[in-house]
Design a protein around this motif. Structure first.
Motif, PDB file in Angstrom:
ATOM      1  N   LEU A   1       0.832  -1.207   0.000  1.00  0.00           N
ATOM      2  CA  LEU A   1       0.000   0.000   0.000  1.00  0.00           C
ATOM      3  C   LEU A   1       0.871   1.263   0.000  1.00  0.00           C
ATOM      4  O   LEU A   1       0.539   2.255  -0.660  1.00  0.00           O
ATOM      5  N   GLY A   2       1.983   1.207   0.748  1.00  0.00           N
ATOM      6  CA  GLY A   2       2.897   2.353   0.794  1.00  0.00           C
ATOM      7  C   GLY A   2       3.445   2.680  -0.588  1.00  0.00           C
ATOM      8  O   GLY A   2       3.507   3.847  -0.985  1.00  0.00           O
ATOM      9  N   VAL A   3       3.822   1.634  -1.329  1.00  0.00           N
ATOM     10  CA  VAL A   3       4.366   1.854  -2.680  1.00  0.00           C
ATOM     11  C   VAL A   3       3.261   2.377  -3.614  1.00  0.00           C
ATOM     12  O   VAL A   3       3.492   3.312  -4.393  1.00  0.00           O
ATOM     13  N   ILE A   4       2.047   1.809  -3.487  1.00  0.00           N
ATOM     14  CA  ILE A   4       0.935   2.284  -4.331  1.00  0.00           C
ATOM     15  C   ILE A   4       0.664   3.763  -4.036  1.00  0.00           C
ATOM     16  O   ILE A   4       0.508   4.576  -4.946  1.00  0.00           O
ATOM     17  N   HIS A   5       0.618   4.102  -2.750  1.00  0.00           N
ATOM     18  CA  HIS A   5       0.384   5.490  -2.301  1.00  0.00           C
ATOM     19  C   HIS A   5       1.398   6.433  -2.961  1.00  0.00           C
ATOM     20  O   HIS A   5       1.039   7.477  -3.507  1.00  0.00           O
ATOM     21  N   TYR A   6       2.652   6.042  -2.944  1.00  0.00           N
ATOM     22  CA  TYR A   6       3.706   6.878  -3.517  1.00  0.00           C
ATOM     23  C   TYR A   6       3.572   6.948  -5.042  1.00  0.00           C
ATOM     24  O   TYR A   6       3.602   8.025  -5.639  1.00  0.00           O
ATOM     25  N   TRP A   7       3.403   5.777  -5.661  1.00  0.00           N
ATOM     26  CA  TRP A   7       3.316   5.705  -7.125  1.00  0.00           C
ATOM     27  C   TRP A   7       2.166   6.592  -7.621  1.00  0.00           C
ATOM     28  O   TRP A   7       2.292   7.330  -8.590  1.00  0.00           O
ATOM     29  N   TRP A   8       1.062   6.526  -6.911  1.00  0.00           N
ATOM     30  CA  TRP A   8      -0.156   7.247  -7.304  1.00  0.00           C
ATOM     31  C   TRP A   8       0.022   8.767  -7.204  1.00  0.00           C
ATOM     32  O   TRP A   8      -0.502   9.533  -8.004  1.00  0.00           O
ATOM     33  N   LEU A   9       0.774   9.202  -6.187  1.00  0.00           N
ATOM     34  CA  LEU A   9       0.896  10.655  -5.996  1.00  0.00           C
ATOM     35  C   LEU A   9       1.908  11.294  -6.931  1.00  0.00           C
ATOM     36  O   LEU A   9       1.851  12.502  -7.192  1.00  0.00           O
ATOM     37  N   VAL A  10       2.837  10.468  -7.444  1.00  0.00           N
ATOM     38  CA  VAL A  10       3.852  11.018  -8.335  1.00  0.00           C
ATOM     39  C   VAL A  10       3.213  11.342  -9.680  1.00  0.00           C
ATOM     40  O   VAL A  10       2.459  10.531 -10.213  1.00  0.00           O
ATOM     41  N   LYS A  11       3.526  12.539 -10.185  1.00  0.00           N
ATOM     42  CA  LYS A  11       2.827  12.940 -11.405  1.00  0.00           C
ATOM     43  C   LYS A  11       3.483  12.413 -12.688  1.00  0.00           C
ATOM     44  O   LYS A  11       2.849  11.751 -13.480  1.00  0.00           O
ATOM     45  N   LYS A  12       4.771  12.736 -12.865  1.00  0.00           N
ATOM     46  CA  LYS A  12       5.392  12.317 -14.136  1.00  0.00           C
ATOM     47  C   LYS A  12       6.509  11.295 -13.952  1.00  0.00           C
ATOM     48  O   LYS A  12       6.442  10.188 -14.457  1.00  0.00           O
ATOM     49  N   ASP A  13       7.524  11.712 -13.208  1.00  0.00           N
ATOM     50  CA  ASP A  13       8.721  10.898 -13.098  1.00  0.00           C
ATOM     51  C   ASP A  13       8.506   9.745 -12.097  1.00  0.00           C
ATOM     52  O   ASP A  13       8.600   9.946 -10.877  1.00  0.00           O
ATOM     53  N   ILE A  14       8.252   8.538 -12.616  1.00  0.00           N
ATOM     54  CA  ILE A  14       7.932   7.418 -11.711  1.00  0.00           C
ATOM     55  C   ILE A  14       9.179   6.605 -11.330  1.00  0.00           C
ATOM     56  O   ILE A  14       9.063   5.513 -10.779  1.00  0.00           O
ATOM     57  N   ARG A  15      10.367   7.174 -11.601  1.00  0.00           N
ATOM     58  CA  ARG A  15      11.579   6.394 -11.336  1.00  0.00           C
ATOM     59  C   ARG A  15      11.708   5.969  -9.867  1.00  0.00           C
ATOM     60  O   ARG A  15      12.020   4.823  -9.565  1.00  0.00           O
ATOM     61  N   GLN A  16      11.455   6.939  -8.952  1.00  0.00           N
ATOM     62  CA  GLN A  16      11.622   6.618  -7.508  1.00  0.00           C
ATOM     63  C   GLN A  16      10.637   5.540  -7.040  1.00  0.00           C
ATOM     64  O   GLN A  16      11.070   4.531  -6.467  1.00  0.00           O
TER      65      GLN A  16
END
Ligand code: HEM
Length: 201
Positions: free
Chosen positions: A159-174
């Motif tokens: 869930l933590g990774v989904i939360h982060y992935w979802w909030l990132v707008k363009k650069d999904i590298r992190q």
């Protein structure tokens, strides 16, 4: 507490390392170095350290299995509690410094940015793990039930990774890096279980 005991030394080292981000944040705050938007800075800082904490906590078991150093398990609880601590700071920053406890504003914001709900669920799931982290609680629950409950940490990390992935707008590298690390950490467990299953047949 014997300082010449290697496990005690390891625990002190991990305590200092895990507390370092907080000390660093305090120093930055005292020196007014939190940037143009301090609340945003603290949110990102504490969110990042929550996710790093989750990954480190999940690294302990594979590391113990690889090295055979059983005492490593004794730092897992400390890492888990530090993770909960950074998650609580992250949550409080949002509720208090960002939204001023304004329930109306929070509901509006969550509606606009659903990734917040995912983070919130992850945080709620962390609470029973923190509450049951003591030895007394392990005894009270029985080791088997305690272990089943603490498997929730896998769901929390996802869930933590989904939360982060979802909030990132363009650069999904992190978020991609975190997702990759998590895949390895969970994949390791799946493979070990499968091997143990086939060996026992
Ligand atoms: C286990 C729980 C959680 C984890 C692992 C987590 C992790 C993160 C991470 C990694 C970031 C981005 C950091 C960056 O950009 O460098 C972030 C941002 C954020 N998180 Fe969380 N978080 C969690 C729970 C929560 C909760 C409970 C809330 C609020 C109720 C929340 C609200 C936010 C907000 C508002 C942002 C900033 C979004 C933006 O900049 O647009 N998170 N979180």
């Amino acid at each position: 507490m014997a300082l010449n005991d290697p496990v005690t030394r390891l625990k002190i080292l991990v305590f200092l390392l895990a507390g370092f981000p907080l000390a660093w944040l305090v120093v930055l705050a005292i020196n007014s170095q939190l940037g143009a938007n301090p609340v945003e800075f603290i949110t990102h800082f504490t969110g990042t350290w929550t996710l790093v904490g989750l990954m480190l906590t999940l690294t302990v078991t594979p590391l113990r299995q690889l090295t055979g150093y059983a005492h490593l398990l004794r730092i897992r609880r400390m890492l888990g509690l530090f993770t909960f601590f950074y998650a609580s700071l992250h949550f409080i920053t949002y509720i208090w410094l960002d939204q001023f406890f304004d329930l109306h504003a929070i509901i509006k914001d969550v509606y606009k940015r659903p990734f917040i709900t995912v983070g919130f669920i992850a945080y709620l799931l962390l609470i029973p793990l923190a509450v049951t982290s003591s030895n007394a609680m392990i005894r009270r629950l029985s080791a088997k039930r305690w272990q089943s409950l603490h498997r929730l940490v896998y769901v929390i990390a996802i869930l933590g990774v989904i939360h982060y992935w979802w909030l990132v707008k363009k650069d999904i590298r992190q978020p991609l890096i975190y997702a990759g690390i998590l895949t390895i950490l969970l994949g390791w467990r799946v493979i070990r279980r499968q091997r143990a299953f086939y060996k026992s047949r």
